[in-house]
Scaffold this motif. Structure first.
Motif, short mmCIF file in Angstrom:
data_model
loop_
_atom_site.label_atom_id
_atom_site.label_comp_id
_atom_site.label_asym_id
_atom_site.label_seq_id
_atom_site.Cartn_x
_atom_site.Cartn_y
_atom_site.Cartn_z
N ILE A 178 35.52 38.26 39.95
CA ILE A 178 34.83 39.04 40.96
C ILE A 178 34.70 40.48 40.50
O ILE A 178 35.69 41.11 40.10
N SER A 179 33.50 41.00 40.53
CA SER A 179 33.29 42.39 40.11
C SER A 179 33.76 43.34 41.21
O SER A 179 33.38 43.21 42.37
N GLU A 180 34.61 44.29 40.83
CA GLU A 180 35.06 45.31 41.77
C GLU A 180 34.06 46.45 41.89
O GLU A 180 34.12 47.23 42.84
N ASN A 181 33.16 46.54 40.92
CA ASN A 181 32.22 47.66 40.85
C ASN A 181 30.80 47.20 41.16
O ASN A 181 30.45 46.04 40.97
N ARG A 223 17.41 42.76 28.72
CA ARG A 223 18.36 42.80 27.61
C ARG A 223 19.71 42.29 28.12
O ARG A 223 20.00 42.32 29.32
N THR A 224 20.54 41.82 27.19
CA THR A 224 21.89 41.40 27.53
C THR A 224 22.83 42.58 27.33
O THR A 224 22.74 43.30 26.33
N GLU A 225 23.72 42.80 28.30
CA GLU A 225 24.66 43.90 28.19
C GLU A 225 26.09 43.39 28.16
O GLU A 225 26.43 42.40 28.82
N PHE A 226 26.91 44.07 27.37
CA PHE A 226 28.33 43.74 27.24
C PHE A 226 29.12 44.98 27.66
O PHE A 226 29.22 45.95 26.92
N GLN A 227 29.66 44.94 28.87
CA GLN A 227 30.37 46.08 29.42
C GLN A 227 31.87 45.89 29.24
O GLN A 227 32.41 44.81 29.49
N ARG A 228 32.54 46.96 28.80
CA ARG A 228 33.99 46.90 28.63
C ARG A 228 34.66 46.95 30.00
O ARG A 228 34.24 47.74 30.86
N ALA A 229 35.67 46.12 30.18
CA ALA A 229 36.25 46.01 31.52
C ALA A 229 37.71 45.60 31.43
O ALA A 229 38.23 45.22 30.37
N ILE A 230 38.37 45.67 32.59
CA ILE A 230 39.78 45.28 32.70
C ILE A 230 39.88 44.15 33.72
O ILE A 230 39.48 44.31 34.88
N LEU A 231 40.40 43.03 33.29
CA LEU A 231 40.58 41.88 34.17
C LEU A 231 41.95 41.94 34.83
O LEU A 231 42.96 42.20 34.18
N GLY A 232 41.96 41.72 36.14
CA GLY A 232 43.21 41.67 36.88
C GLY A 232 43.08 40.71 38.05
O GLY A 232 42.35 39.73 37.97
N ARG A 233 43.77 41.01 39.15
CA ARG A 233 43.66 40.20 40.37
C ARG A 233 43.50 41.11 41.58
O ARG A 233 44.08 42.20 41.63
N ASN A 234 42.71 40.63 42.55
CA ASN A 234 42.52 41.42 43.76
C ASN A 234 43.63 41.14 44.76
O ASN A 234 44.59 40.41 44.46
N LYS A 262 42.86 36.60 43.52
CA LYS A 262 41.78 36.01 42.73
C LYS A 262 41.44 36.91 41.54
O LYS A 262 41.60 38.14 41.62
N PRO A 263 40.97 36.32 40.42
CA PRO A 263 40.61 37.14 39.27
C PRO A 263 39.51 38.14 39.62
O PRO A 263 38.48 37.77 40.20
N SER A 264 39.74 39.39 39.28
CA SER A 264 38.73 40.43 39.53
C SER A 264 38.66 41.33 38.31
O SER A 264 39.60 41.42 37.51
N VAL A 265 37.54 42.01 38.17
CA VAL A 265 37.32 42.80 36.97
C VAL A 265 36.69 44.13 37.35
O VAL A 265 35.87 44.21 38.27
#
Length: 438
Positions: free
Chosen positions: A364-367, A375-386, A390-393
């Motif tokens: 789940i995106s927090e932002n 175009r395809t984008e690759f954004q740097r992120a931090i995976l955690g849990r909300n 649940k997995p959130s980033v």
């Protein structure tokens, strides 16, 4: 749609990421067929298990034995003849006549109305085909046990000879990138050595007059070369022989000489820098002189300028084989993104790995993430849990291609597809984890 390596469609337009991956896969397959790279007997090595981790298995490992080698108990409990279940009423009572331990089989006979106390892995006597787990008994003493007849069926909780693996069947298939579990499996079969493909030889270099080696003073406008260290680290994770060709200045003759020298001893050349449209970017020109350019631009961010192709065999190189070439951008983040998205899988494929693609997961995106289709984008992120577990980033902030700190802080990429638009908080997004890769 299939294009030849020098197709104008590939050279003069920005490929979708998926198209670029397909072009790379096709060209690597052609290169393998043309040169028999890593398929010749000379390219196969015998290594001991303690040196086989992350090597590529060259031949199927055939099991010399049945696994398990004999029928054995899958549980701690009591072994007996399952025929008594159909003959019994609501409860079964059996007398205990002995004990079987793993490695210490019971040598006697089990008669009607009798059972054997047995531990997990212990050999099943010929007279027994069923095991009742000890926790399923209603009463048990040193002399007898009782349990409901409908508690299990005949044949349960017994592992059959050859159930896991039959003799002369493939225990591990060729093309496997060997993991710790594979080494354990080989050892369990009594195998001490494996046939593996030799390591790929990959040359790396950085190009640019502004680059300085560590330990040198920085002149105005100069920077330290970080890309070779990132590449070295990523390649080391793949257990590859690395040839460091250092820094090459923005001079076509110097760059050409460096390409020829690298191609003479490497299976793959990876350069960083010199692939944009600046006046001092000579890589494309030299590629066209020395080999074939597959494509030059990808519709992605970061990493749009990325060259891919082959260098012709160098005279005197033995055996005479083409060299695969990747010209990565100069920006530090773009180097790591393009390596992770294109180079890594190509190297595994070239090295003989049958499954080189990486799985994606969702979070789940927090932002709120701004994204234009196209175009395809690759954004740097931090995976955690909300807060719900649940997995959130969350994105690491500024996504500029030169901000290497954002890669150091991140533990995953958020992948935004070619046709995808803005992402709202709470939406699911695809992510690719760094752990074990970068």
């Amino acid at each position: 749609m299939k294009h030849s390596p020098n197709s104008p469609i590939l050279l003069n337009s920005s490929l979708h990421v998926d198209e670029a991956r397909k072009a790379i896969t096709n060209l690597v397959s052609e290169l393998q067929q043309e040169s028999s790279l890593l398929n010749d007997p000379a390219d196969i090595e015998t290594v001991s298990l303690d040196h086989a981790i992350n090597r590529v298995l060259a031949q199927d490992l055939l099991s010399p034995i049945d696994v398990p080698a004999a029928d054995n108990s899958a549980m701690d409990g009591y072994a007996f003849d399952g025929k008594c279940l159909s003959q019994a009423g609501s409860e079964v009572t059996l007398n205990i006549v002995g004990t079987a331990l793993a490695g210490k089989p019971f040598e006697g006979k089990i008669g009607q109305g009798e059972c054997l106390k047995i531990m997990t892995g212990a050999l099943m006597p010929a007279d027994c085909d069923t095991v009742i787990p000890q926790e399923f008994t209603t009463s048990a003493s040193a002399e007898s046990i009782c349990f409901p007849s409908n508690q299990l069926k005949a044949g349960e909780n017994r592992r059959l000879r050859g159930e896991d693996l039959q003799k002369d069947k493939a225990a591990i298939s060729a093309g496997r990138l060997l993991r710790p579990s594979d080494l354990g499996l080989a050892a369990s079969l009594g195998t001490s050595h494996l046939q593996v493909r030799r390591k790929l030889r990959v040359a790396i270099l950085s190009s640019g007059d502004e680059l300085r080696s560590l330990g040198q003073p920085l002149d105005p406008g100069s920077i330290y070369d970080s890309n070779r260290y990132s590449l070295n680290g990523m390649l080391s994770r793949l257990n590859i022989d690395i040839i460091d060709c250092g820094i090459v200045r923005d001079n076509p003759d110097s760059l050409k000489d460096a390409f020829i020298a690298a191609a003479s001893k490497a299976d793959v050349l990876i350069s960083s820098g010199g692939v944009s449209v600046g006046e001092a970017d000579f890589t494309k020109q030299i590629m066209q002189e020395l080999g074939d350019v597959g494509f030059w631009k990808i519709a992605m961010r970061p990493g749009r300028p990325m060259a891919f192709g082959t260098l012709k065999p160098v005279p005197g190189k033995s055996p005479a084989r083409k060299t695969l070439f990747f010209g990565l951008p100069g920006n530090p983040v773009a180097v790591m993104v393009t390596f992770y998205q294109f180079v890594r899988s190509a190297l595994l494929q070239l090295g003989g790995v049958t499954q080189a693609d990486l799985p994606l997961v969702q979070a789940i995106s927090e932002n709120a993430i701004r994204k234009k289709p196209g175009r395809t984008e690759f954004q740097r992120a931090i995976l955690g849990r909300n807060v719900d577990g649940k997995p959130s980033v969350r994105i690491t902030g500024s996504q500029g291609a030169g901000i290497l700190r954002s890669m150091s802080e991140a533990n995953c990429f958020v992948i935004l597809r070619h046709d995808q638009g803005n992402v709202a908080p709470g939406e699911l997004v695809d992510i690719a984890l760094f752990e074990g890769l970068l």
